[in-house]
Motif scaffolding. Structure first.
Motif, PDB file in Angstrom:
ATOM      1  N   HIS A  84      45.025  54.554  53.764  1.00 44.09           N
ATOM      2  CA  HIS A  84      45.139  55.912  53.236  1.00 44.09           C
ATOM      3  C   HIS A  84      43.794  56.397  52.676  1.00 44.09           C
ATOM      4  O   HIS A  84      43.396  57.542  52.894  1.00 44.09           O
ATOM      5  N   VAL A  85      43.096  55.502  51.955  1.00 40.41           N
ATOM      6  CA  VAL A  85      41.801  55.882  51.402  1.00 40.41           C
ATOM      7  C   VAL A  85      40.777  56.041  52.520  1.00 40.41           C
ATOM      8  O   VAL A  85      39.950  56.963  52.498  1.00 40.41           O
ATOM      9  N   SER A  86      40.829  55.159  53.508  1.00 41.23           N
ATOM     10  CA  SER A  86      39.922  55.277  54.647  1.00 41.23           C
ATOM     11  C   SER A  86      40.169  56.585  55.394  1.00 41.23           C
ATOM     12  O   SER A  86      39.220  57.266  55.813  1.00 41.23           O
ATOM     13  N   HIS A  87      41.441  56.956  55.532  1.00 39.99           N
ATOM     14  CA  HIS A  87      41.777  58.226  56.182  1.00 39.99           C
ATOM     15  C   HIS A  87      41.219  59.399  55.382  1.00 39.99           C
ATOM     16  O   HIS A  87      40.703  60.368  55.958  1.00 39.99           O
ATOM     17  N   PHE A  88      41.308  59.320  54.072  1.00 43.68           N
ATOM     18  CA  PHE A  88      40.757  60.370  53.222  1.00 43.68           C
ATOM     19  C   PHE A  88      39.264  60.557  53.487  1.00 43.68           C
ATOM     20  O   PHE A  88      38.791  61.683  53.687  1.00 43.68           O
ATOM     21  N   PHE A  89      38.517  59.461  53.531  1.00 47.32           N
ATOM     22  CA  PHE A  89      37.078  59.579  53.767  1.00 47.32           C
ATOM     23  C   PHE A  89      36.777  60.022  55.195  1.00 47.32           C
ATOM     24  O   PHE A  89      35.773  60.702  55.431  1.00 47.32           O
ATOM     25  N   ARG A  90      37.638  59.674  56.142  1.00 42.81           N
ATOM     26  CA  ARG A  90      37.462  60.206  57.499  1.00 42.81           C
ATOM     27  C   ARG A  90      37.653  61.717  57.510  1.00 42.81           C
ATOM     28  O   ARG A  90      36.927  62.448  58.196  1.00 42.81           O
ATOM     29  N   GLU A  91      38.623  62.194  56.730  1.00 36.50           N
ATOM     30  CA  GLU A  91      38.849  63.637  56.641  1.00 36.50           C
ATOM     31  C   GLU A  91      37.685  64.336  55.949  1.00 36.50           C
ATOM     32  O   GLU A  91      37.323  65.462  56.292  1.00 36.50           O
ATOM     33  N   VAL A  92      37.096  63.666  54.966  1.00 36.29           N
ATOM     34  CA  VAL A  92      35.904  64.222  54.317  1.00 36.29           C
ATOM     35  C   VAL A  92      34.799  64.402  55.350  1.00 36.29           C
ATOM     36  O   VAL A  92      34.139  65.442  55.415  1.00 36.29           O
ATOM     37  N   ALA A  93      34.618  63.402  56.195  1.00 34.22           N
ATOM     38  CA  ALA A  93      33.568  63.475  57.214  1.00 34.22           C
ATOM     39  C   ALA A  93      33.870  64.525  58.272  1.00 34.22           C
ATOM     40  O   ALA A  93      32.961  65.112  58.845  1.00 34.22           O
ATOM     41  N   ALA A  94      35.157  64.773  58.523  1.00 32.54           N
ATOM     42  CA  ALA A  94      35.550  65.686  59.602  1.00 32.54           C
ATOM     43  C   ALA A  94      35.919  67.076  59.095  1.00 32.54           C
ATOM     44  O   ALA A  94      36.600  67.830  59.783  1.00 32.54           O
TER      45      ALA A  94
END
Length: 236
Positions: free
Chosen positions: A198-208
């Motif tokens: 979930h946290v990794s997904h959050f940072f992926r969304e930050v990047a995207a």
């Protein structure tokens, strides 16, 4: 914005067993620290006349509000989740080097949120004490920025023993690396409500978040395409 709280049905909640395990059998939280490239967002915010800090507050709050697992709280014995969160942060006092906690009502529109932020800063910047702005809403989460220190690890610790399932986010001082502004961001969460994915997904969304950024910053009546928090790299 009106805050809505939706109760969680513990009989059907897919995370029920994990919640029990990480609150009763092995209470656990975890922390992730990631270096974030803020060059484009910082430059665009400055060009548009925004301070970077409220832009940072707005973007992070928006992305968190897209993941229900980051908005879980407990009312009495009832577990549930909010439909959005309110950023609670600290004001720094130059005269005595102390901080005071305030919060700013979230709005999906950056300009509106920025106006709220500037009004709060103007009103409470001279008020000292642990809490400057009263009546913090129950859906407030802790988010801050330490502009004096570029860290590779920041882990907040709670000693009150109370259930706190909302995230704690802290950014550090950015540094210049290869002509890019790189800022550390720390994300702390209770393991009962979220996993590393979930946290990794959050940072992926930050990047995207480029698509979201298209309508964030308006310069001279034109929408400026801005790429927020590009090229995330794990310091480890």
């Amino acid at each position: 914005m009106t805050t809505n709280f939706t109760p969680i049905d513990m009989q059907t909640w897919q995370r029920r067993d994990y919640f029990y395990y990480f609150t009763k059998m092995m209470p656990t939280g975890f922390n992730v620290n990631v270096d974030v490239d803020i060059t484009a967002s910082y430059d665009a915010a400055k060009a548009a006349g925004y301070r970077f800090f409220p832009v940072y507050l707005h973007l992070i709050t928006r992305l968190i509000s897209e993941q229900p697992e980051f908005m879980i709280a407990q009312r009495g014995e009832q577990l549930g989740h909010y439909d959005h969160l309110t950023p609670a942060y600290s004001l720094f006092h130059e005269d005595d080097h102390t901080i005071s906690g305030i919060w700013t009502a979230y709005d999906t529109d950056l300009a509106t949120f920025n106006a709220h932020y500037m009004a709060d800063k103007e009103r409470y910047s001279s008020q000292h004490g642990a809490v400057a702005k009263p009546d913090q809403p129950e859906n407030a989460y802790m988010i801050n920025m330490n502009p004096w220190l570029h860290f590779n690890n920041y882990t907040p610790l709670s000693f009150n023993g109370l259930p706190n399932y909302l995230p704690v986010i802290e950014a550090g001082k950015y540094v210049i690396e290869n002509d890019r502004r790189v800022m550390p961001v720390s994300f702390t969460i209770h393991h009962a409500v979220a996993d590393a994915w979930h946290v990794s997904h959050f940072f992926r969304e930050v990047a995207a978040s480029a698509e979201y950024a298209r309508h964030l910053v308006k310069i001279e009546r034109a929408v400026q395409t801005v790429f927020f928090f590009q090229n995330i790299s794990d310091p480890h």
